[in-house]
Design a protein around this motif. Sequence first.
Motif, PDB file in Angstrom:
ATOM      1  N   PHE A  39       0.876  -1.454   0.192  1.00 39.66           N
ATOM      2  CA  PHE A  39       0.083   0.099  -0.098  1.00 39.66           C
ATOM      3  C   PHE A  39       0.789   1.344  -0.113  1.00 39.66           C
ATOM      4  CE2 PHE A  39      -3.539  -2.597   1.984  1.00 39.66           C
ATOM      5  CZ  PHE A  39      -4.238  -2.647   0.841  1.00 39.66           C
ATOM      6  N   TYR A  40       2.038   1.353   0.721  1.00 39.56           N
ATOM      7  CA  TYR A  40       2.703   2.616   0.751  1.00 39.56           C
ATOM      8  C   TYR A  40       3.957   2.733   0.082  1.00 39.56           C
ATOM      9  CZ  TYR A  40      -0.961   3.372   4.375  1.00 39.56           C
ATOM     10  OH  TYR A  40      -2.057   3.433   4.891  1.00 39.56           O
ATOM     11  N   SER A  41       4.577   1.422  -0.339  1.00 37.23           N
ATOM     12  CA  SER A  41       5.864   1.605  -0.996  1.00 37.23           C
ATOM     13  C   SER A  41       5.680   1.085  -2.546  1.00 37.23           C
ATOM     14  CB  SER A  41       6.948   0.719  -0.392  1.00 37.23           C
ATOM     15  OG  SER A  41       6.605  -0.722  -0.429  1.00 37.23           O
ATOM     16  N   LYS A  42       6.940   0.836  -3.204  1.00 36.91           N
ATOM     17  CA  LYS A  42       6.811   0.381  -4.366  1.00 36.91           C
ATOM     18  C   LYS A  42       7.213  -1.153  -4.559  1.00 36.91           C
ATOM     19  CE  LYS A  42       8.288   4.772  -6.730  1.00 36.91           C
ATOM     20  NZ  LYS A  42       9.604   5.272  -7.788  1.00 36.91           N
ATOM     21  N   ALA A  43       6.720  -1.857  -3.630  1.00 38.45           N
ATOM     22  CA  ALA A  43       6.979  -3.211  -3.454  1.00 38.45           C
ATOM     23  C   ALA A  43       6.413  -3.989  -4.878  1.00 38.45           C
ATOM     24  CB  ALA A  43       6.320  -3.571  -2.203  1.00 38.45           C
ATOM     25  N   ASN A  44       5.146  -3.567  -5.170  1.00 37.69           N
ATOM     26  CA  ASN A  44       4.653  -4.450  -6.396  1.00 37.69           C
ATOM     27  C   ASN A  44       5.497  -4.249  -7.526  1.00 37.69           C
ATOM     28  OD1 ASN A  44       2.362  -5.084  -4.920  1.00 37.69           O
ATOM     29  ND2 ASN A  44       1.425  -3.260  -5.323  1.00 37.69           N
ATOM     30  N   ALA A  45       6.103  -3.168  -7.783  1.00 37.30           N
ATOM     31  CA  ALA A  45       7.360  -3.106  -8.933  1.00 37.30           C
ATOM     32  C   ALA A  45       8.842  -3.606  -8.565  1.00 37.30           C
ATOM     33  CB  ALA A  45       7.143  -1.507  -9.324  1.00 37.30           C
ATOM     34  N   VAL A  46       9.088  -3.232  -7.451  1.00 34.63           N
ATOM     35  CA  VAL A  46      10.274  -3.652  -7.026  1.00 34.63           C
ATOM     36  C   VAL A  46      10.759  -5.136  -6.808  1.00 34.63           C
ATOM     37  CG1 VAL A  46      12.422  -3.252  -5.285  1.00 34.63           C
ATOM     38  CG2 VAL A  46      10.852  -1.502  -5.978  1.00 34.63           C
ATOM     39  N   TYR A  47       9.987  -5.703  -6.075  1.00 35.11           N
ATOM     40  CA  TYR A  47      10.094  -7.010  -5.590  1.00 35.11           C
ATOM     41  C   TYR A  47       9.737  -8.216  -6.701  1.00 35.11           C
ATOM     42  CZ  TYR A  47      11.065  -4.950  -1.212  1.00 35.11           C
ATOM     43  OH  TYR A  47      11.678  -4.355  -0.194  1.00 35.11           O
ATOM     44  N   THR A  48      10.308  -7.838  -8.181  1.00 33.70           N
ATOM     45  CA  THR A  48      10.194  -8.787  -9.245  1.00 33.70           C
ATOM     46  C   THR A  48      11.193  -8.914  -9.842  1.00 33.70           C
ATOM     47  OG1 THR A  48       9.259  -6.930 -10.565  1.00 33.70           O
ATOM     48  CG2 THR A  48       7.622  -8.032  -9.247  1.00 33.70           C
ATOM     49  N   ARG A  49      11.473  -9.838 -10.612  1.00 30.63           N
ATOM     50  CA  ARG A  49      12.786  -9.995 -11.312  1.00 30.63           C
ATOM     51  C   ARG A  49      12.997  -8.630 -12.282  1.00 30.63           C
ATOM     52  NH1 ARG A  49      13.276 -15.588 -14.683  1.00 30.63           N
ATOM     53  NH2 ARG A  49      13.062 -16.056 -12.505  1.00 30.63           N
ATOM     54  N   TRP A  50      11.839  -8.381 -12.750  1.00 25.41           N
ATOM     55  CA  TRP A  50      12.192  -7.125 -13.740  1.00 25.41           C
ATOM     56  C   TRP A  50      12.385  -6.000 -13.144  1.00 25.41           C
ATOM     57  CZ3 TRP A  50      13.079  -5.221 -18.362  1.00 25.41           C
ATOM     58  CH2 TRP A  50      12.533  -4.019 -18.661  1.00 25.41           C
ATOM     59  N   GLY A  51      11.770  -5.839 -11.841  1.00 29.89           N
ATOM     60  CA  GLY A  51      12.069  -4.555 -11.029  1.00 29.89           C
ATOM     61  C   GLY A  51      13.475  -4.615 -10.638  1.00 29.89           C
ATOM     62  N   PHE A  52      14.143  -5.654 -10.262  1.00 31.83           N
ATOM     63  CA  PHE A  52      15.542  -5.951  -9.742  1.00 31.83           C
ATOM     64  C   PHE A  52      16.237  -5.528 -10.674  1.00 31.83           C
ATOM     65  CE2 PHE A  52      19.223  -8.171  -8.367  1.00 31.83           C
ATOM     66  CZ  PHE A  52      19.397  -7.575  -7.068  1.00 31.83           C
ATOM     67  N   ILE A  53      16.174  -6.212 -12.216  1.00 35.34           N
ATOM     68  CA  ILE A  53      17.132  -5.865 -13.055  1.00 35.34           C
ATOM     69  C   ILE A  53      17.091  -4.512 -13.383  1.00 35.34           C
ATOM     70  CG2 ILE A  53      17.276  -6.305 -15.466  1.00 35.34           C
ATOM     71  CD1 ILE A  53      16.168  -9.186 -14.937  1.00 35.34           C
ATOM     72  N   CYS A  54      15.824  -3.845 -13.385  1.00 37.30           N
ATOM     73  CA  CYS A  54      15.973  -2.474 -13.661  1.00 37.30           C
ATOM     74  C   CYS A  54      16.667  -1.703 -12.654  1.00 37.30           C
ATOM     75  CB  CYS A  54      14.349  -1.734 -13.721  1.00 37.30           C
ATOM     76  SG  CYS A  54      13.727  -2.587 -15.254  1.00 37.30           S
ATOM     77  N   ARG A  55      16.566  -1.976 -11.188  1.00 40.97           N
ATOM     78  CA  ARG A  55      17.271  -1.223 -10.254  1.00 40.97           C
ATOM     79  C   ARG A  55      18.901  -1.361 -10.514  1.00 40.97           C
ATOM     80  NH1 ARG A  55      13.040  -0.023 -10.111  1.00 40.97           N
ATOM     81  NH2 ARG A  55      11.677   0.655  -8.339  1.00 40.97           N
ATOM     82  N   LEU A  56      19.365  -2.519 -11.246  1.00 38.29           N
ATOM     83  CA  LEU A  56      20.851  -2.788 -11.257  1.00 38.29           C
ATOM     84  C   LEU A  56      21.120  -1.804 -12.332  1.00 38.29           C
ATOM     85  CD1 LEU A  56      21.157  -6.549 -10.748  1.00 38.29           C
ATOM     86  CD2 LEU A  56      22.041  -4.531  -9.036  1.00 38.29           C
ATOM     87  N   ALA A  57      20.361  -1.769 -13.491  1.00 37.45           N
ATOM     88  CA  ALA A  57      20.657  -1.079 -14.799  1.00 37.45           C
ATOM     89  C   ALA A  57      20.556   0.864 -14.282  1.00 37.45           C
ATOM     90  CB  ALA A  57      19.351  -1.231 -15.817  1.00 37.45           C
ATOM     91  N   ILE A  58      19.551   0.827 -13.647  1.00 39.35           N
ATOM     92  CA  ILE A  58      19.604   2.344 -13.280  1.00 39.35           C
ATOM     93  C   ILE A  58      20.957   2.603 -12.398  1.00 39.35           C
ATOM     94  CG2 ILE A  58      18.313   4.125 -11.907  1.00 39.35           C
ATOM     95  CD1 ILE A  58      15.649   2.782 -12.498  1.00 39.35           C
ATOM     96  N   PHE A  59      21.183   2.014 -11.594  1.00 41.82           N
ATOM     97  CA  PHE A  59      22.412   2.347 -10.813  1.00 41.82           C
ATOM     98  C   PHE A  59      23.605   2.342 -11.754  1.00 41.82           C
ATOM     99  CE2 PHE A  59      26.205   0.435  -8.791  1.00 41.82           C
ATOM    100  CZ  PHE A  59      26.303   1.307  -7.687  1.00 41.82           C
ATOM    101  N   PHE A  60      23.726   1.403 -12.610  1.00 46.60           N
ATOM    102  CA  PHE A  60      24.973   1.399 -13.528  1.00 46.60           C
ATOM    103  C   PHE A  60      24.888   2.531 -14.468  1.00 46.60           C
ATOM    104  CE2 PHE A  60      26.367   0.129 -17.937  1.00 46.60           C
ATOM    105  CZ  PHE A  60      27.691  -0.162 -17.516  1.00 46.60           C
ATOM    106  N   LEU A  61      23.824   3.049 -15.023  1.00 44.88           N
ATOM    107  CA  LEU A  61      23.713   4.079 -15.887  1.00 44.88           C
ATOM    108  C   LEU A  61      23.909   5.343 -15.486  1.00 44.88           C
ATOM    109  CD1 LEU A  61      20.527   2.978 -17.898  1.00 44.88           C
ATOM    110  CD2 LEU A  61      22.901   2.978 -18.748  1.00 44.88           C
ATOM    111  N   ILE A  62      23.599   5.453 -13.925  1.00 47.91           N
ATOM    112  CA  ILE A  62      23.899   6.753 -13.382  1.00 47.91           C
ATOM    113  C   ILE A  62      25.386   6.866 -13.048  1.00 47.91           C
ATOM    114  CG2 ILE A  62      23.619   8.024 -11.206  1.00 47.91           C
ATOM    115  CD1 ILE A  62      20.953   6.950 -10.993  1.00 47.91           C
ATOM    116  N   CYS A  63      25.961   5.574 -12.779  1.00 41.21           N
ATOM    117  CA  CYS A  63      27.485   5.695 -12.459  1.00 41.21           C
ATOM    118  C   CYS A  63      28.105   6.001 -13.797  1.00 41.21           C
ATOM    119  CB  CYS A  63      27.834   4.319 -12.003  1.00 41.21           C
ATOM    120  SG  CYS A  63      27.659   3.541 -10.370  1.00 41.21           S
ATOM    121  N   VAL A  64      27.496   5.330 -15.068  1.00 40.94           N
ATOM    122  CA  VAL A  64      28.158   5.778 -16.343  1.00 40.94           C
ATOM    123  C   VAL A  64      27.974   7.567 -16.615  1.00 40.94           C
ATOM    124  CG1 VAL A  64      27.987   5.674 -18.668  1.00 40.94           C
ATOM    125  CG2 VAL A  64      27.716   3.623 -17.242  1.00 40.94           C
ATOM    126  N   ALA A  65      26.776   7.943 -16.045  1.00 47.13           N
ATOM    127  CA  ALA A  65      26.704   9.410 -16.370  1.00 47.13           C
ATOM    128  C   ALA A  65      27.712  10.403 -15.467  1.00 47.13           C
ATOM    129  CB  ALA A  65      25.257  10.030 -15.923  1.00 47.13           C
TER     130      ALA A  65
END
Length: 696
Positions: free
Chosen positions: A310-336
């Motif tokens: 109800f109060y967090s992004k759990a529905n999007a984060v705790y999935t395989r796609w969500g975890f992959i996206c978190r890693l990708a976002i972290f990597f791309l910001i480091c590249v930037a």
Amino acid sequence: MRARSLSELLSSSSDVRKEWELRGVVFLSLALQIALICLGSCRKYLPHAWIQGFTWFAYLLADSVAIYGLGMISNTIREIKAGKLSSNPHTELSTFWAPFLLLHLGGPDTISAYAIEDNELWLRHLLTLVNQAGLTVYVLVMAWTHPTLSFLAILILLLGFYKYGERVWVLRAASDEYFKDSLPESQPRRKDSDKIEAECVLKGEEGYNVTSHQVIDVNNEDAIMIDDATAEFPSEKLSCGKDVEDQEYKCVVGTLLSASHLVHTSQRLFADQLFSIEERDSRLTILSGKHCVGDFKVIEMELGLIYDMFYSKANAVYTRWGFICRLAIFFLICVALVLFSFTDKRPYSKPDLFLTFLLLGAAIFVELYALAHVLFSDQVACWLIKKKQSAIFCSINRIKPLLKRRRWSNSMCQYNLMSLKNNYSRWWRFLKLLHVDEMAVKFLYQGHVDVSKDIKDLIVSKIKEKEAVDVQDLPFTKIDRGYCVLSAHGLLDQLEWSIEKLDFDTSILVWHIATELCYYLSDEPHSTRELERNDQSPHKKKCLMGLHMSRYMLYLQFMCPSMLPARIGGFRFRDIYKKPSERFRWPKARDEMKDLSNRSVSEEDKVNYVLSKGCQVALVLGGVSRWWRWTVISEVWVEMLIHAAGKGKARDHARHMRGGGELITHVWFLMAHYGLTDHFPKPHPRATAEIIVNPW
């Protein structure tokens, strides 16, 4: 000439002011994001009012500040294109900040909604996403000058668009309509007794002599499944550390598996869906599994998972796609960050460079925090258990033990009418002039105590008693408010009126006054802290239980009235909060209590009526030995709490989860597991029909 110089000076001063204003807005937006990601996770187990207030302030201000910053940047670009301003290095770098503000609008993973009602505003956020994303694209297109900065800005723009779109999707998924639609309906298993009954009718019509027979059916496949999974999961001491016992380790695994299995159906409680009796039996067998550490720990884990929905992004984060996206976002910001470090920085001012590096560094910190939050979550722990990843699970559990993680405040707010005092200071008179003195009293005199194991054990035992009566299909309405307790201790004839003839809110006030009088007029220490410091004998534990439950129920009555049964013409706080403290002047209160209890007070005079009735209850309880007195008081309050929890609404319980959680919510949730709420049909003894067909 002089006039022209003055005009240029004023223009330059205005430009400098605008530059620092934009820097301040961008920095404030960043600071609010850092505050939200830290407070968003801890507010579910810290009930302090200042945390809730600051989180509310940051949540409301964060979006407004980010939108205001984007507006400032777009206005600057318009003025440059209109020829009113000239382009400069500050403007060039400030356009790079615009995608970061869109990224801030996406919000942190730990908080997507401050209140349950915020989920209903997903459509408004969708329109904001379209508007602000379009505005950011406009800024980048119109200010396309530096190739490297423009490329990096497009990269951050895509990340910001994804993060904000994810927030909109999460809010939509948690909204009332879509949350209900996403849940499957109850699918009760087809009863064999129905087939046997039909066969019985057919055999009877064929002329057979049919004899009915009853066989007890114990259905515990789910509990067996969890126990088997716990036993199969590797639990060698070498993998978990030499100091961890095998049985303790299995309890951790079994409790988490039980909570994870139950939450898939438990979330339907918040959609007001009905459950079948088979589902109720299945839940009870899981709770009674041999590897569960206790009902309240399973309930705590379940509610923690539902809070995240109800109060967090759990529905999007705790999935395989969500975890992959978190890693990708972290990597791309480091590249930037790396690419920006190699750009020519000579044209830019030090404040602008500092703020740009701060934005990039903070974005990396936010993603690292989000990844750590995911790593130490119950969802990931459950996934590791199911995948039999014992080494990883044990390493994480060693850093942050599963059973020691805080999922709710484990506390009860306290409110005591006897401790309120009038204040005649100038500041207090000023608050009274503004008509906020009542609100100030409510918050200034509010306290917190931990929910002790004794209270939890008493609640569970009372719920099991009620479930046993319910299964036998016996009337249990009178057990709700202390009838059985008074009957068992021989006080029913004297005190039945206090629970049967009074409204529930009146009964709470009467018993609260009686509890406080019994405490202050006994030989107990007059400070609960002093009582807690003393030897914790069973009698003193009972005394603390009664006091804490009394003050918690009063807190619910005046601070969370929606969680109690509906009332007509209930007491207003302003009518009652001054009277008890004015009436009783210690140590002469005993004589005043006897005098007030002997008066004949009409029900129209509500305040003096409850004071009189409270004194009457206190006098009756005063004639009982100390041990039995506090046993009666504590058990009556627990039964009142159970009665109130059974009448509550799911929406109200979900609403109060944001502030650290309430004990009454855990009681309601536990009662639902035992089939004692309106979500279940009336249960009957668990049995399977069988027929014997005689050929003669």
